[in-house]
Design a protein around this motif. Sequence first.
Motif, PDB file in Angstrom:
ATOM      1  N   LYS A 249      73.077  -4.439  30.144  1.00 24.15           N
ATOM      2  CA  LYS A 249      72.763  -3.353  29.221  1.00 24.15           C
ATOM      3  C   LYS A 249      74.052  -2.780  28.640  1.00 24.15           C
ATOM      4  N   ILE A 250      74.026  -2.551  27.342  1.00 23.57           N
ATOM      5  CA  ILE A 250      75.162  -1.936  26.670  1.00 23.57           C
ATOM      6  C   ILE A 250      74.687  -0.648  25.998  1.00 23.57           C
ATOM      7  N   LEU A 251      75.619   0.245  25.736  1.00 18.81           N
ATOM      8  CA  LEU A 251      75.306   1.488  25.034  1.00 18.81           C
ATOM      9  C   LEU A 251      76.086   1.503  23.734  1.00 18.81           C
ATOM     10  N   ALA A 252      75.361   1.339  22.625  1.00 16.71           N
ATOM     11  CA  ALA A 252      75.993   1.449  21.314  1.00 16.71           C
ATOM     12  C   ALA A 252      76.300   2.923  21.068  1.00 16.71           C
ATOM     13  N   ILE A 253      77.561   3.225  20.822  1.00 21.33           N
ATOM     14  CA  ILE A 253      78.025   4.596  20.646  1.00 21.33           C
ATOM     15  C   ILE A 253      79.149   4.571  19.615  1.00 21.33           C
ATOM     16  N   SER A 254      79.205   5.574  18.767  1.00 21.42           N
ATOM     17  CA  SER A 254      80.277   5.576  17.768  1.00 21.42           C
ATOM     18  C   SER A 254      81.602   5.925  18.429  1.00 21.42           C
ATOM     19  N   GLU A 255      82.686   5.519  17.798  1.00 19.73           N
ATOM     20  CA  GLU A 255      84.011   5.882  18.323  1.00 19.73           C
ATOM     21  C   GLU A 255      84.182   7.394  18.334  1.00 19.73           C
ATOM     22  N   THR A 256      83.646   8.067  17.324  1.00 19.00           N
ATOM     23  CA  THR A 256      83.704   9.536  17.281  1.00 19.00           C
ATOM     24  C   THR A 256      83.057  10.123  18.526  1.00 19.00           C
ATOM     25  N   ALA A 257      81.867   9.635  18.858  1.00 17.74           N
ATOM     26  CA  ALA A 257      81.140  10.124  20.032  1.00 17.74           C
ATOM     27  C   ALA A 257      81.864   9.758  21.321  1.00 17.74           C
ATOM     28  N   TYR A 258      82.333   8.533  21.398  1.00 16.16           N
ATOM     29  CA  TYR A 258      83.003   8.061  22.620  1.00 16.16           C
ATOM     30  C   TYR A 258      84.228   8.913  22.929  1.00 16.16           C
ATOM     31  N   ARG A 259      84.994   9.245  21.898  1.00 13.42           N
ATOM     32  CA  ARG A 259      86.208  10.048  22.105  1.00 13.42           C
ATOM     33  C   ARG A 259      85.884  11.465  22.563  1.00 13.42           C
ATOM     34  N   SER A 260      84.657  11.919  22.296  1.00 16.58           N
ATOM     35  CA  SER A 260      84.282  13.285  22.690  1.00 16.58           C
ATOM     36  C   SER A 260      83.857  13.382  24.154  1.00 16.58           C
ATOM     37  N   LEU A 261      83.553  12.254  24.782  1.00 13.27           N
ATOM     38  CA  LEU A 261      83.117  12.261  26.168  1.00 13.27           C
ATOM     39  C   LEU A 261      84.293  12.513  27.106  1.00 13.27           C
ATOM     40  N   ASN A 262      84.035  13.190  28.221  1.00  8.75           N
ATOM     41  CA  ASN A 262      85.100  13.369  29.210  1.00  8.75           C
ATOM     42  C   ASN A 262      85.054  12.224  30.222  1.00  8.75           C
ATOM     43  N   THR A 263      86.066  12.176  31.063  1.00  2.72           N
ATOM     44  CA  THR A 263      86.213  11.060  32.001  1.00  2.72           C
ATOM     45  C   THR A 263      85.014  10.943  32.933  1.00  2.72           C
ATOM     46  N   ASP A 264      84.518  12.079  33.419  1.00  3.15           N
ATOM     47  CA  ASP A 264      83.387  12.048  34.346  1.00  3.15           C
ATOM     48  C   ASP A 264      82.137  11.476  33.668  1.00  3.15           C
ATOM     49  N   GLU A 274      77.426  -0.858  29.827  1.00  2.00           N
ATOM     50  CA  GLU A 274      78.757  -1.058  29.257  1.00  2.00           C
ATOM     51  C   GLU A 274      78.829  -0.265  27.958  1.00  2.00           C
ATOM     52  N   LEU A 275      79.787   0.627  27.859  1.00  2.00           N
ATOM     53  CA  LEU A 275      79.920   1.425  26.639  1.00  2.00           C
ATOM     54  C   LEU A 275      80.567   0.585  25.544  1.00  2.00           C
ATOM     55  N   LEU A 276      79.952   0.610  24.374  1.00  2.00           N
ATOM     56  CA  LEU A 276      80.429  -0.187  23.250  1.00  2.00           C
ATOM     57  C   LEU A 276      80.722   0.723  22.065  1.00  2.00           C
ATOM     58  N   PRO A 277      81.954   1.262  21.971  1.00  2.00           N
ATOM     59  CA  PRO A 277      82.289   2.132  20.839  1.00  2.00           C
ATOM     60  C   PRO A 277      82.401   1.325  19.544  1.00  2.00           C
ATOM     61  N   ILE A 278      81.809   1.859  18.480  1.00  2.00           N
ATOM     62  CA  ILE A 278      81.811   1.214  17.172  1.00  2.00           C
ATOM     63  C   ILE A 278      82.229   2.256  16.135  1.00  2.00           C
ATOM     64  N   ALA A 279      83.180   1.894  15.297  1.00  2.00           N
ATOM     65  CA  ALA A 279      83.723   2.836  14.308  1.00  2.00           C
ATOM     66  C   ALA A 279      82.819   2.900  13.071  1.00  2.00           C
ATOM     67  N   VAL A 280      82.231   4.085  12.821  1.00  2.00           N
ATOM     68  CA  VAL A 280      81.394   4.291  11.628  1.00  2.00           C
ATOM     69  C   VAL A 280      81.697   5.657  11.000  1.00  2.00           C
ATOM     70  N   PRO A 281      82.973   6.007  10.812  1.00  2.00           N
ATOM     71  CA  PRO A 281      83.300   7.365  10.343  1.00  2.00           C
ATOM     72  C   PRO A 281      82.792   7.678   8.945  1.00  2.00           C
ATOM     73  N   THR A 282      82.754   6.701   8.062  1.00  2.00           N
ATOM     74  CA  THR A 282      82.250   6.956   6.705  1.00  2.00           C
ATOM     75  C   THR A 282      80.758   7.237   6.734  1.00  2.00           C
ATOM     76  N   ILE A 283      80.031   6.433   7.490  1.00  2.95           N
ATOM     77  CA  ILE A 283      78.584   6.620   7.575  1.00  2.95           C
ATOM     78  C   ILE A 283      78.252   7.952   8.222  1.00  2.95           C
ATOM     79  N   GLU A 284      79.069   8.401   9.149  1.00  4.29           N
ATOM     80  CA  GLU A 284      78.828   9.686   9.793  1.00  4.29           C
ATOM     81  C   GLU A 284      78.943  10.848   8.809  1.00  4.29           C
ATOM     82  N   LEU A 285      79.618  10.638   7.676  1.00  2.91           N
ATOM     83  CA  LEU A 285      79.635  11.662   6.624  1.00  2.91           C
ATOM     84  C   LEU A 285      78.232  11.924   6.096  1.00  2.91           C
TER      85      LEU A 285
END
Length: 300
Positions: A249-264, A274-285
């Motif tokens: 199982k993987i978790l599709a998550i944006s890089e913006t969201a992933y960077r906001s998570l804390n270590t815990d 498995e966390l799968l960060p994907i960059a979508v900054p333009t679409i997030e606009l």
Amino acid sequence: MSQSSNTVVMVRPHYFASNPETMADNAFQSVAQQGVNVAKAAYDEVTKAAEVLQSKGVKVHLFDDEGTETPDSVFPNNWFSTHRTGELVLYPMYCSSRRKERRTDIIEFLRTEYGYEKTLDLSSLEQRHVFLEGTGSVVFDHNHKVAYAARSKRMDEGALSQLCERLGYEPIVFDATSGDGKPVYHTNVLMAVGSDFVMASLDMIRNPEQKQRVIRSVEACDKALVPLTEQQINHFAGNTLELDANGRKILAISETAYRSLNTDQVQQLKQWVELLPIAVPTIELGGGSIRCMLAQIFPK
């Protein structure tokens, strides 16, 4: 019944832009953007996201949208959903421009390729100004047949009841607001349900009884709660999607969201996915993130 699947539909826009029609109640949307650079950046982000998912073993059906009147077409999960019962659901959309996103070619592809024999078409509710925007407005726990839904202009309880009665799900409805009192426009920016966990900002459910009902439901479904802050919600940390990929199982998550998570939080989630960060900054606009870009397909 499995919570996740290994197949998604994505739509790649050629003329992406923030939609002024949806900006009034979508606090996640930035100042309207348009132009060749923004459109090209969004096109490239969808292309790359599809490639990343495919590299992990997710089956991606990628459709292009060359229309200029559908600025939000990159978010197909709002206008349809599929279910292992063989049900294809079509939803009533709040904004007139978004109603144009419904595509007969995608509907026919799903029927032909995956054999959806039953269609629940709720789109005619638009004529009565009744709206329910798909898995944006409704977050399903498929394992336990629960449908979580935050009240907003885009989530009508009557339409939700009709949907849940047809699918055999229990609706759990609540109010969720930002710190300034504005309703959360879509439930799937507030929470995500995985096989073993729920990510959510329950503090944004201000009513104590409603909050406790959601907590009791999560506990009854034997899922761990990963609490998110409102700031993390504003960075799309609730807008994630669990997928199956080559037996894991993987978790599709944006890089913006992933960077906001804390270590815990990251370590907690890694127990299950498995966390799968994907960059979508333009679409997030445009007010949505990676989960909104993925219309999950549940083969019968």
